[in-house]
Design a protein around this motif. Structure first.
Motif, PDB file in Angstrom:
ATOM      1  N   ARG A  33      38.636 -72.040 -21.772  1.00 19.63           N
ATOM      2  CA  ARG A  33      39.004 -71.270 -20.576  1.00 19.63           C
ATOM      3  C   ARG A  33      40.336 -71.726 -19.985  1.00 19.63           C
ATOM      4  N   GLU A  34      40.531 -73.029 -19.873  1.00 21.60           N
ATOM      5  CA  GLU A  34      41.772 -73.515 -19.265  1.00 21.60           C
ATOM      6  C   GLU A  34      42.980 -73.125 -20.105  1.00 21.60           C
ATOM      7  N   ALA A  35      42.847 -73.188 -21.412  1.00 22.52           N
ATOM      8  CA  ALA A  35      43.947 -72.775 -22.284  1.00 22.52           C
ATOM      9  C   ALA A  35      44.247 -71.293 -22.114  1.00 22.52           C
ATOM     10  N   ARG A  36      43.196 -70.496 -21.949  1.00 19.54           N
ATOM     11  CA  ARG A  36      43.400 -69.057 -21.753  1.00 19.54           C
ATOM     12  C   ARG A  36      44.071 -68.781 -20.415  1.00 19.54           C
ATOM     13  N   LEU A  37      43.699 -69.496 -19.362  1.00 20.43           N
ATOM     14  CA  LEU A  37      44.339 -69.325 -18.059  1.00 20.43           C
ATOM     15  C   LEU A  37      45.798 -69.780 -18.104  1.00 20.43           C
ATOM     16  N   THR A  38      46.066 -70.852 -18.811  1.00 12.33           N
ATOM     17  CA  THR A  38      47.442 -71.341 -18.947  1.00 12.33           C
ATOM     18  C   THR A  38      48.299 -70.322 -19.683  1.00 12.33           C
ATOM     19  N   TRP A  39      47.764 -69.758 -20.734  1.00 12.66           N
ATOM     20  CA  TRP A  39      48.487 -68.709 -21.481  1.00 12.66           C
ATOM     21  C   TRP A  39      48.822 -67.541 -20.564  1.00 12.66           C
ATOM     22  N   ALA A  40      47.875 -67.113 -19.751  1.00 12.18           N
ATOM     23  CA  ALA A  40      48.067 -65.934 -18.893  1.00 12.18           C
ATOM     24  C   ALA A  40      49.162 -66.149 -17.854  1.00 12.18           C
ATOM     25  N   ALA A  41      49.379 -67.382 -17.469  1.00 11.29           N
ATOM     26  CA  ALA A  41      50.355 -67.670 -16.416  1.00 11.29           C
ATOM     27  C   ALA A  41      51.771 -67.301 -16.821  1.00 11.29           C
ATOM     28  N   THR A  42      52.050 -67.273 -18.121  1.00 14.23           N
ATOM     29  CA  THR A  42      53.408 -66.956 -18.579  1.00 14.23           C
ATOM     30  C   THR A  42      53.466 -65.760 -19.523  1.00 14.23           C
ATOM     31  N   ALA A  43      52.331 -65.168 -19.802  1.00 18.30           N
ATOM     32  CA  ALA A  43      52.289 -64.072 -20.777  1.00 18.30           C
ATOM     33  C   ALA A  43      52.893 -62.798 -20.198  1.00 18.30           C
ATOM     34  N   ALA A  63      44.916 -51.102 -14.358  1.00 21.07           N
ATOM     35  CA  ALA A  63      45.119 -52.338 -15.109  1.00 21.07           C
ATOM     36  C   ALA A  63      46.220 -53.180 -14.468  1.00 21.07           C
ATOM     37  N   ALA A  64      47.289 -52.516 -14.018  1.00 21.06           N
ATOM     38  CA  ALA A  64      48.377 -53.232 -13.346  1.00 21.06           C
ATOM     39  C   ALA A  64      47.896 -53.842 -12.040  1.00 21.06           C
ATOM     40  N   ALA A  65      47.067 -53.094 -11.303  1.00 24.37           N
ATOM     41  CA  ALA A  65      46.542 -53.601 -10.034  1.00 24.37           C
ATOM     42  C   ALA A  65      45.603 -54.778 -10.242  1.00 24.37           C
ATOM     43  N   ALA A  66      44.913 -54.805 -11.392  1.00 30.67           N
ATOM     44  CA  ALA A  66      43.969 -55.890 -11.673  1.00 30.67           C
ATOM     45  C   ALA A  66      44.696 -57.188 -11.972  1.00 30.67           C
ATOM     46  N   GLY A  67      45.889 -57.088 -12.554  1.00 34.57           N
ATOM     47  CA  GLY A  67      46.759 -58.200 -12.934  1.00 34.57           C
ATOM     48  C   GLY A  67      46.407 -59.564 -12.425  1.00 34.57           C
ATOM     49  N   GLY A  68      47.167 -60.071 -11.463  1.00 32.28           N
ATOM     50  CA  GLY A  68      46.968 -61.419 -10.938  1.00 32.28           C
ATOM     51  C   GLY A  68      45.574 -61.700 -10.431  1.00 32.28           C
ATOM     52  N   PRO A  69      45.003 -60.814  -9.583  1.00 36.70           N
ATOM     53  CA  PRO A  69      43.666 -61.077  -9.064  1.00 36.70           C
ATOM     54  C   PRO A  69      42.586 -61.126 -10.144  1.00 36.70           C
ATOM     55  N   GLY A  70      42.867 -60.531 -11.296  1.00 42.07           N
ATOM     56  CA  GLY A  70      41.856 -60.494 -12.349  1.00 42.07           C
ATOM     57  C   GLY A  70      42.044 -61.528 -13.435  1.00 42.07           C
ATOM     58  N   LEU A  71      42.896 -62.541 -13.195  1.00 41.80           N
ATOM     59  CA  LEU A  71      43.170 -63.522 -14.244  1.00 41.80           C
ATOM     60  C   LEU A  71      41.906 -64.240 -14.703  1.00 41.80           C
ATOM     61  N   GLN A  72      41.039 -64.583 -13.747  1.00 42.17           N
ATOM     62  CA  GLN A  72      39.808 -65.276 -14.133  1.00 42.17           C
ATOM     63  C   GLN A  72      38.886 -64.365 -14.924  1.00 42.17           C
ATOM     64  N   GLY A  73      38.782 -63.104 -14.485  1.00 45.73           N
ATOM     65  CA  GLY A  73      37.925 -62.172 -15.206  1.00 45.73           C
ATOM     66  C   GLY A  73      38.396 -61.957 -16.630  1.00 45.73           C
ATOM     67  N   ALA A  74      39.713 -61.765 -16.801  1.00 43.53           N
ATOM     68  CA  ALA A  74      40.256 -61.538 -18.138  1.00 43.53           C
ATOM     69  C   ALA A  74      40.075 -62.761 -19.025  1.00 43.53           C
ATOM     70  N   ALA A  75      40.297 -63.948 -18.452  1.00 49.55           N
ATOM     71  CA  ALA A  75      40.106 -65.177 -19.221  1.00 49.55           C
ATOM     72  C   ALA A  75      38.657 -65.331 -19.658  1.00 49.55           C
ATOM     73  N   ASP A  76      37.736 -65.086 -18.740  1.00 42.40           N
ATOM     74  CA  ASP A  76      36.319 -65.242 -19.072  1.00 42.40           C
ATOM     75  C   ASP A  76      35.852 -64.176 -20.051  1.00 42.40           C
ATOM     76  N   ASP A  77      36.419 -62.971 -19.957  1.00 38.07           N
ATOM     77  CA  ASP A  77      36.120 -61.953 -20.967  1.00 38.07           C
ATOM     78  C   ASP A  77      36.519 -62.452 -22.349  1.00 38.07           C
ATOM     79  N   ASP A  78      37.768 -62.919 -22.483  1.00 35.91           N
ATOM     80  CA  ASP A  78      38.263 -63.318 -23.798  1.00 35.91           C
ATOM     81  C   ASP A  78      37.481 -64.501 -24.365  1.00 35.91           C
ATOM     82  N   VAL A  79      37.147 -65.473 -23.510  1.00 29.84           N
ATOM     83  CA  VAL A  79      36.348 -66.598 -23.992  1.00 29.84           C
ATOM     84  C   VAL A  79      34.984 -66.110 -24.469  1.00 29.84           C
TER      85      VAL A  79
END
Length: 278
Positions: free
Chosen positions: A153-163, A189-205
């Motif tokens: 999860r942490e690696a996925r969140l780190t990736w999202a910060a600069t992706a 999808a654009a509106a979900a962006g920043g606020p949805g970082l945790q959701g997207a990370a947890d989905d991918d994991v």
């Protein structure tokens, strides 16, 4: 959006096309499992398509999206338990489920794990269960998020910060859909962006770990749709799902990419509604 508190104290959000309507109980109910990322809101043209067919449409916001409390470490299967509690809270018994892209695995989970509630299932451009082989990865225009998720999860969140979004993920028919009927999907999808970082990370994991159920547990009428030109979730995933679920109806769309395949939603709604109306 309605707020519902679950047994573990988490809050989820529910969008309901017939909330407060006098005829809500008389309408067949479908549950839309949203893409990744998404705010959880039922966008157009979903709302109009459901209304035109006399259907009640629900969407449950997954943890970490749109104000729903996050649930680090969640599995795909956990979404089915959330849905079960939401349906209890709303007094709804029998539903059909469908999901696009990242919502597909969660729709599959609901059908597999809630057999007494889910009467039928459809997925559009859904990933298949993770197998770390070239066949699972091949054809993804941007696999960075999922690759990071295999680390954790942490690696996925780190990736999202600069992706950055790679427009090469979409083909011409996808862009036409986003400029036309499905414009609201891209905006959401654009509106979900920043606020949805945790959701997207947890989905991918969740997608690259054990889903918590077997596809063989899905025994309801099932409709699978995939675009041959999909560069987000390549068509090999649709074919893998179809192979694992031989009783499912599988439709492959030769001109469609990841978004364009949503042009089949009207026929999907008709098929699901026909099962519910029996």
């Amino acid at each position: 959006m309605q707020t519902i508190e679950l047994r573990d104290g988490r809050v989820v959000l529910v969008d309901d096309t017939t909330a407060g309507g006098a005829d809500a109980e008389d309408r067949p109910t479908l549950v839309w499992h949203h893409e990744s990322p998404h705010t959880g809101v039922l966008v157009e043209p979903l709302r109009t398509m459901a209304a035109d067919r006399g259907l009640r449409l629900l969407a449950v916001t997954r943890p970490g999206y749109g104000g729903a409390d996050p649930l680090p470490g969640r599995s795909v299967a956990d979404g089915a338990q959330d849905l079960d509690q939401v349906l209890d809270a709303l007094g709804i018994g029998r539903v059909a489920v469908f999901g696009g892209s990242g919502g597909g695995p969660h729709a599959l989970a609901a059908a597999a794990l809630l057999p007494d509630r889910v009467a039928a299932l459809a997925t559009l451009a859904s990933p298949a269960p993770f197998v770390d082989t070239p066949a699972w990865w091949d054809g993804m225009a941007d696999d960075g998020g999922l690759r990071a998720a295999t680390v954790g999860r942490e690696a996925r969140l780190t990736w999202a910060a600069t992706a950055d979004f790679d427009p090469a993920q979409f083909v011409d028919t996808d862009w036409a859909a986003l400029d036309g009927d499905w414009a609201a999907l891209g905006q959401d999808a654009a509106a979900a962006g920043g606020p949805g970082l945790q959701g997207a990370a947890d989905d991918d994991v969740a997608f690259v770990t054990d889903w918590g159920f077997a596809l063989s547990a899905v025994r309801v009428p099932t409709f699978l749709v995939h675009g041959t030109r999909d560069r987000v979730v390549p068509v090999a995933h649709g074919r893998a799902l179809a192979e694992a679920m031989p009783r499912a109806t599988y439709e492959e769309r030769p001109d469609d990419g990841h978004i364009a395949v949503l042009s089949t939603v009207p026929s999907v709604l008709d098929r699901l509604a026909a099962v519910l109306r029996g």
